[in-house]
Design an enzyme around this catalytic site. Structure first.
Site, PDB file in Angstrom:
ATOM      1  CG  MET A 159      -2.035  -1.042   1.267  1.00 46.98           C
ATOM      2  SD  MET A 159      -3.010  -1.189   2.729  1.00 46.98           S
ATOM      3  CE  MET A 159      -3.668   0.589   3.001  1.00 46.98           C
ATOM      4  CD  GLN A 172      -1.097   2.313  -6.459  1.00 50.56           C
ATOM      5  OE1 GLN A 172      -0.291   1.521  -7.193  1.00 50.56           O
ATOM      6  NE2 GLN A 172      -1.691   3.068  -6.937  1.00 50.56           N
ATOM      7  CD  GLU A 173      -2.254   5.552  -1.043  1.00 53.69           C
ATOM      8  OE1 GLU A 173      -2.340   6.479  -1.581  1.00 53.69           O
ATOM      9  OE2 GLU A 173      -3.453   5.031  -0.371  1.00 53.69           O
ATOM     10  CB  SER A 174       4.163   7.677  -1.037  1.00 52.11           C
ATOM     11  OG  SER A 174       4.969   6.834  -0.236  1.00 52.11           O
TER      12      SER A 174
END
Ligand code: GLU
Length: 486
Positions: free
Chosen positions: A310, A313-315
């Site tokens: 996650m 994917q986010e940063s």
């Protein structure tokens, strides 16, 4: 009259004698390979211990070949028994010596040479042998360019067979074979400059590219080749015929494609550049935050690799990431979510990860009880991305279509409709970029899969679950006692 019936009864005697002989003949006839497998109730499979074939993770046994062969065993209604060979030569030797039917399933090219020592099924995957070099070196483009290079390939591999054939044309060609390494080792050696070149199959490279940022394809070494499962030459084709029928069904119902995509589709999804980038970030960034992911995961009872996926994917694992919409930090939390999760500084990676972990667990808890794992995790990710209200809308639309609102596969088909007026006007929460959660979940699953393999430990036993991140090396065989005997 009398003569005729005597003739008839003589005939009848002869016929029944012939019948008995045929019957006897039938009785002493050997059972077929398939019948023996069915009579034993066990399908014995020999494979290699590698990320492409068969390995253990904390959830148990996994790997492309393993998953496919497990379905075959279920299809045949028999138990599956797996044994691993240390190298390809040993695998074929054991196949030949085995008492009773054994199936070899180990990402094996059905090469001409091998057809002398084994009988192959129809191919289940087409692969291309590829010459691999290190980025920054002069790129070889044709077989002549192999001259004068340090080349290492797997002993007994289809690539060794190809190089031996090339040596007949180019006697100056020099290369080495090793029985002590696996494909991941060859790639690492190229990545680190210990050897100049190696040859691997495209499926293995696609899968491992994400670990080795410096590895590049030089050129395709010959035509596409089929991977097949094999039995010893002494066995008949009955088991292979069952395999062929099974593979044809798996092809038809899409399960083979899904499995192939899952294991070998990273490069397709990430693109080559994405794959190199991921590999670089894996080496340079993840180690800085791995500890926080593990701690947060332990505290919340989730898999740390899911949280790490996650975060990527986010940063892209950047703690100071900021978006125009005001979400910030490694887990890209909104201000509201951050406050609700007790995060005072979103740019502090530890706080961000803790907050993201708490939040995903909370989102998951609030999902309807009818959604079971593993879909429950994918729904939670989708809700995390698009919001629980929109997800609920999509589930309702899914149900109205006669599909299953508790299956991610069904709901992800419908989610993009939330961006079309004809559909969203009928929903409670209205417009949403419904395609986004589909990409979001797909990407995270991809990173999660990659992280699952990359954290495959060479360690054994209880250390396995707690082992640190590393690039896969020589895989030891799983502990003996976990494997049924061949
Ligand atoms: N597929 C190879 C073979 O059949 C093994 C190594 C690889 O996949 O690159 O020998």
């Amino acid at each position: 009259m009398f003569a005729q019936s005597a003739f008839r009864s003589r005939c009848a005697r002869w016929l029944s004698a012939i019948g008995i002989l045929l019957l006897l003949g039938g009785c002493v006839e050997e059972p077929s390979t398939l019948e023996r497998v069915q009579a034993e109730g066990v399908l014995r499979v020999i494979t290699r211990n590698s990320p492409a074939t068969y390995f253990q993770d904390r959830n148990g046994e996994t790997g492309f070949e393993y998953e496919l062969v497990k379905r075959l065993a279920a299809d045949l209604g028999v138990e599956l028994q797996i044994e691993t060979a240390d190298n390809l030569d040993q695998l074929f030797a054991r196949l030949g010596e085995a008492k009773g039917p054994v199936l070899a399933a180990a990402s094996l090219v059905a090469s001409d040479g091998r057809r002398q020592i084994a009988r192959f099924s129809q191919p289940y995957l087409q692969v291309t042998p590829q010459v691999v070099y290190r980025n920054g070196q002069l790129r070889p483009t044709r077989p002549q360019d192999l001259l004068g290079k340090r080349i290492l390939v797997l002993k007994g591999s289809s690539h060794a067979e190809q190089l031996a054939a090339l040596k007949i044309e180019l006697p100056e060609l020099k290369y080495e074979e090793s029985a002590e390494v696996e494909v991941v080792d060859l790639l690492r050696m190229v990545d680190e400059g210990q050897i100049d070149l190696t040859l691997v199959d495209s499926n293995e490279l696609a899968m491992n590219q994400v670990y080795f940022p410096n590895v590049r394809v030089a050129f395709d070494f010959g035509d596409t080749q089929g991977l097949g499962w094999a039995v010893a030459p002494g066995e008949d084709r009955s088991l292979l015929e069952a395999v062929d029928a099974f593979l044809a069904r798996a092809q038809q119902n899409g399960s083979l494609k899904r499995l192939t995509e899952r294991y070998y589709g990273h490069v397709d999804v990430l693109g080559y550049v994405g794959a190199y980038t991921f590999a670089k970030h894996l080496q340079q960034r993840l180690p800085l935050y791995e500890k926080h992911f593990r701690e947060a995961a332990r505290a919340q009872g989730v898999d740390w690799r899911l949280l790490a996926a996650m975060g990527y994917q986010e940063s892209l694992w950047q703690p100071t990431a900021t978006s125009k919409t005001g979400v910030r930090g490694l887990m890209m939390l909104t201000l509201r979510t951050a406050q609700a999760m007790g995060v005072s500084n979103r740019l502090d990676p530890k706080q961000s990860i803790d907050g993201g972990a708490k939040y995903i667990v909370r989102v998951k808890e609030q999902l309807p009880a009818g959604i079971a794992e593993p879909d429950r995790t994918w729904f939670a990710l989708a809700a995390y991305n698009v919001g629980a209200g929109h997800l609920e809308d999509a589930r309702k639309l899914t149900e109205a279509e006669g599909l299953d609102p508790n299956k991610w596969l069904d709901v992800q088909k419908i989610l993009p409709r939330l961006a079309q007026k004809q559909w969203y006007s009928k929903t409670r929460y209205g417009y949403a970029r419904g395609g986004e959660p589909v990409h979001f979940v797909r990407n995270i699953r991809r990173y999660y899969d990659i992280l699952t393999w990359v954290t495959q430990p060479q360690l054994e036993g209880p250390q396995v679950a707690e082992s640190s991140l590393h690039v896969p090396g020589v895989n030891k065989n799983p502990p003996r006692e976990q494997l049924p005997p061949l």
